[in-house]
Scaffold this active site. Sequence first.
Site, mmCIF file in Angstrom:
data_model
loop_
_atom_site.group_PDB
_atom_site.id
_atom_site.type_symbol
_atom_site.label_atom_id
_atom_site.label_comp_id
_atom_site.label_asym_id
_atom_site.label_seq_id
_atom_site.Cartn_x
_atom_site.Cartn_y
_atom_site.Cartn_z
ATOM 1 C CG ASP A 35 -2.073 0.971 1.064
ATOM 2 O OD1 ASP A 35 -3.229 0.527 0.922
ATOM 3 O OD2 ASP A 35 -1.817 2.203 1.071
ATOM 4 C CB ILE A 36 0.873 4.215 -2.209
ATOM 5 C CG1 ILE A 36 1.976 5.117 -2.712
ATOM 6 C CG2 ILE A 36 -0.425 4.969 -1.971
ATOM 7 C CD1 ILE A 36 1.736 5.651 -4.105
ATOM 8 C CG ASN A 92 -12.230 -0.565 3.590
ATOM 9 O OD1 ASN A 92 -12.679 -0.904 4.671
ATOM 10 N ND2 ASN A 92 -11.006 -0.049 3.462
ATOM 11 C CB VAL A 101 -9.266 1.662 -5.294
ATOM 12 C CG1 VAL A 101 -8.881 1.148 -6.685
ATOM 13 C CG2 VAL A 101 -8.290 2.748 -4.840
ATOM 14 C CG HIS A 105 -8.547 -2.960 -2.626
ATOM 15 N ND1 HIS A 105 -9.503 -2.332 -3.380
ATOM 16 C CD2 HIS A 105 -8.419 -2.230 -1.490
ATOM 17 C CE1 HIS A 105 -9.944 -1.272 -2.729
ATOM 18 N NE2 HIS A 105 -9.314 -1.188 -1.570
ATOM 19 C CG MET A 106 -7.972 -9.189 1.846
ATOM 20 S SD MET A 106 -8.272 -10.959 1.929
ATOM 21 C CE MET A 106 -10.033 -10.984 1.578
ATOM 22 C CG HIS A 107 -6.762 -2.864 2.914
ATOM 23 N ND1 HIS A 107 -6.021 -1.707 2.781
ATOM 24 C CD2 HIS A 107 -7.942 -2.606 2.305
ATOM 25 C CE1 HIS A 107 -6.730 -0.795 2.138
ATOM 26 N NE2 HIS A 107 -7.910 -1.315 1.842
HETATM 27 P P1 AMP Z 1 -9.839 1.432 0.057
HETATM 28 O O1 AMP Z 1 -10.275 2.621 0.860
HETATM 29 O O2 AMP Z 1 -10.081 0.131 0.742
HETATM 30 O O3 AMP Z 1 -10.381 1.488 -1.354
HETATM 31 O O4 AMP Z 1 -8.269 1.521 -0.005
HETATM 32 C C1 AMP Z 1 -7.529 1.869 -1.125
HETATM 33 C C2 AMP Z 1 -6.078 1.770 -0.744
HETATM 34 O O5 AMP Z 1 -5.316 1.877 -1.928
HETATM 35 C C3 AMP Z 1 -5.585 2.848 0.215
HETATM 36 O O6 AMP Z 1 -5.057 2.225 1.385
HETATM 37 C C4 AMP Z 1 -4.510 3.569 -0.593
HETATM 38 O O7 AMP Z 1 -3.422 3.994 0.207
HETATM 39 C C5 AMP Z 1 -4.109 2.519 -1.602
HETATM 40 N N1 AMP Z 1 -3.556 3.033 -2.845
HETATM 41 C C6 AMP Z 1 -4.063 4.002 -3.632
HETATM 42 N N2 AMP Z 1 -3.288 4.187 -4.714
HETATM 43 C C7 AMP Z 1 -2.274 3.293 -4.613
HETATM 44 C C8 AMP Z 1 -1.131 2.996 -5.410
HETATM 45 N N3 AMP Z 1 -0.878 3.643 -6.554
HETATM 46 N N4 AMP Z 1 -0.290 2.032 -4.990
HETATM 47 C C9 AMP Z 1 -0.526 1.366 -3.834
HETATM 48 N N5 AMP Z 1 -1.589 1.600 -3.043
HETATM 49 C C10 AMP Z 1 -2.440 2.562 -3.413
#
Ligand code: AMP
Length: 120
Positions: A35-36, A92, A101, A105-107
Amino acid sequence: MQFDYDDQNIFAKILRGEIPNSTVFENDHALAFKDIVPQAPVHVLVIPKGPYVSIDDFAANATPAEQAGFFAAVAAVCDMSGVEEGFRTIANTRAHGVQDVPHFHMHILGGKPLGRMLPA
Ligand code: AMP
Protein backbone atom coordinates in the site's frame (compact mmCIF):
# COMPACT_ATOMS: atom_id res chain seq x y z
CA MET A 1 -26.87 -7.45 -8.15
CA GLN A 2 -25.31 -5.65 -11.10
CA PHE A 3 -21.60 -4.77 -10.81
CA ASP A 4 -20.28 -2.17 -13.26
CA TYR A 5 -16.50 -2.14 -13.52
CA ASP A 6 -14.66 1.13 -14.33
CA ASP A 7 -11.44 0.19 -16.13
CA GLN A 8 -9.95 3.62 -15.42
CA ASN A 9 -9.53 2.92 -11.70
CA ILE A 10 -5.98 3.09 -10.36
CA PHE A 11 -5.60 -0.65 -9.75
CA ALA A 12 -6.68 -1.40 -13.34
CA LYS A 13 -3.90 0.97 -14.42
CA ILE A 14 -1.44 -0.88 -12.17
CA LEU A 15 -2.50 -4.20 -13.72
CA ARG A 16 -1.96 -2.77 -17.23
CA GLY A 17 1.49 -1.54 -16.21
CA GLU A 18 0.53 2.11 -16.72
CA ILE A 19 1.64 3.12 -13.24
CA PRO A 20 4.29 1.52 -11.02
CA ASN A 21 3.75 -0.55 -7.90
CA SER A 22 5.84 -2.34 -5.29
CA THR A 23 4.96 -5.95 -6.09
CA VAL A 24 5.51 -8.53 -3.37
CA PHE A 25 3.83 -11.51 -5.08
CA GLU A 26 2.14 -12.36 -8.37
CA ASN A 27 0.50 -15.41 -9.92
CA ASP A 28 -1.77 -15.99 -12.93
CA HIS A 29 -4.84 -14.60 -11.19
CA ALA A 30 -3.67 -12.13 -8.57
CA LEU A 31 -1.18 -9.37 -7.81
CA ALA A 32 -0.01 -8.30 -4.35
CA PHE A 33 1.75 -5.00 -3.76
CA LYS A 34 2.59 -2.63 -0.90
CA ASP A 35 0.00 0.00 0.00
CA ILE A 36 1.31 3.43 -0.94
CA VAL A 37 0.12 4.87 2.41
CA PRO A 38 0.87 2.07 4.88
CA GLN A 39 -1.31 1.97 8.00
CA ALA A 40 0.86 -0.66 9.75
CA PRO A 41 4.41 -2.06 9.43
CA VAL A 42 2.95 -4.67 7.05
CA HIS A 43 0.32 -3.29 4.67
CA VAL A 44 -0.11 -5.24 1.46
CA LEU A 45 -3.01 -5.16 -1.01
CA VAL A 46 -4.00 -8.33 -2.84
CA ILE A 47 -6.07 -7.82 -5.97
CA PRO A 48 -7.50 -10.19 -8.57
CA LYS A 49 -6.35 -9.63 -12.14
CA GLY A 50 -9.93 -9.89 -13.35
CA PRO A 51 -12.36 -6.93 -13.46
CA TYR A 52 -14.20 -7.29 -10.16
CA VAL A 53 -15.48 -4.23 -8.31
CA SER A 54 -15.81 -5.61 -4.81
CA ILE A 55 -15.57 -8.72 -2.65
CA ASP A 56 -19.22 -9.60 -3.23
CA ASP A 57 -18.77 -9.21 -7.00
CA PHE A 58 -15.66 -11.45 -6.83
CA ALA A 59 -17.35 -14.05 -4.61
CA ALA A 60 -20.39 -14.22 -6.87
CA ASN A 61 -18.78 -14.01 -10.29
CA ALA A 62 -15.11 -15.03 -10.29
CA THR A 63 -14.26 -18.49 -11.59
CA PRO A 64 -13.04 -21.19 -9.19
CA ALA A 65 -9.55 -20.82 -10.69
CA GLU A 66 -9.59 -17.05 -10.11
CA GLN A 67 -10.77 -17.53 -6.54
CA ALA A 68 -8.14 -20.19 -5.87
CA GLY A 69 -5.43 -18.00 -7.38
CA PHE A 70 -6.49 -15.03 -5.29
CA PHE A 71 -6.41 -16.97 -2.03
CA ALA A 72 -3.11 -18.60 -2.98
CA ALA A 73 -1.73 -15.07 -3.23
CA VAL A 74 -3.19 -14.19 0.19
CA ALA A 75 -1.48 -17.27 1.64
CA ALA A 76 1.84 -16.43 -0.02
CA VAL A 77 1.78 -12.84 1.25
CA CYS A 78 0.98 -13.96 4.80
CA ASP A 79 3.75 -16.55 4.63
CA MET A 80 6.39 -14.07 3.46
CA SER A 81 5.42 -11.05 5.56
CA GLY A 82 6.38 -12.11 9.08
CA VAL A 83 2.86 -11.94 10.47
CA GLU A 84 2.97 -15.18 12.46
CA GLU A 85 1.64 -13.33 15.51
CA GLY A 86 -1.45 -12.24 13.63
CA PHE A 87 -2.79 -9.82 11.09
CA ARG A 88 -6.02 -8.30 9.83
CA THR A 89 -7.67 -8.58 6.45
CA ILE A 90 -10.04 -5.82 5.32
CA ALA A 91 -12.12 -5.50 2.16
CA ASN A 92 -13.78 -2.08 2.28
CA THR A 93 -16.89 -2.16 0.10
CA ARG A 94 -18.87 0.67 -1.51
CA ALA A 95 -20.02 3.81 0.31
CA HIS A 96 -20.73 2.49 3.80
CA GLY A 97 -17.46 0.55 3.76
CA VAL A 98 -15.57 3.62 2.49
CA GLN A 99 -14.09 1.92 -0.56
CA ASP A 100 -11.91 4.40 -2.45
CA VAL A 101 -10.71 2.20 -5.31
CA PRO A 102 -13.46 0.30 -7.19
CA HIS A 103 -11.41 -2.79 -7.93
CA PHE A 104 -11.66 -5.53 -5.30
CA HIS A 105 -8.67 -5.48 -2.99
CA MET A 106 -7.94 -7.18 0.28
CA HIS A 107 -5.81 -5.24 2.74
CA ILE A 108 -3.41 -7.39 4.79
CA LEU A 109 -2.24 -5.44 7.83
CA GLY A 110 0.12 -6.59 10.55
CA GLY A 111 3.51 -6.31 12.15
CA LYS A 112 2.21 -4.85 15.42
CA PRO A 113 -0.87 -5.16 17.68
CA LEU A 114 -3.70 -3.54 15.73
CA GLY A 115 -6.25 -2.80 18.46
CA ARG A 116 -9.97 -3.40 18.19
CA MET A 117 -11.54 -3.88 14.79
CA LEU A 118 -13.70 -0.75 14.99
CA PRO A 119 -13.65 2.27 17.32
CA ALA A 120 -15.91 1.73 20.33
P1 AMP B 1 -9.84 1.43 0.06
O1 AMP B 1 -10.27 2.62 0.86
O2 AMP B 1 -10.08 0.13 0.74
O3 AMP B 1 -10.38 1.49 -1.35
O4 AMP B 1 -8.27 1.52 0.00
C1 AMP B 1 -7.53 1.87 -1.13
C2 AMP B 1 -6.08 1.77 -0.74
O5 AMP B 1 -5.32 1.88 -1.93
C3 AMP B 1 -5.58 2.85 0.21
O6 AMP B 1 -5.06 2.23 1.39
C4 AMP B 1 -4.51 3.57 -0.59
O7 AMP B 1 -3.42 3.99 0.21
C5 AMP B 1 -4.11 2.52 -1.60
N1 AMP B 1 -3.56 3.03 -2.85
C6 AMP B 1 -4.06 4.00 -3.63
N2 AMP B 1 -3.29 4.19 -4.71
C7 AMP B 1 -2.27 3.29 -4.61
C8 AMP B 1 -1.13 3.00 -5.41
N3 AMP B 1 -0.88 3.64 -6.55
N4 AMP B 1 -0.29 2.03 -4.99
C9 AMP B 1 -0.53 1.37 -3.83
N5 AMP B 1 -1.59 1.60 -3.04
C10 AMP B 1 -2.44 2.56 -3.41
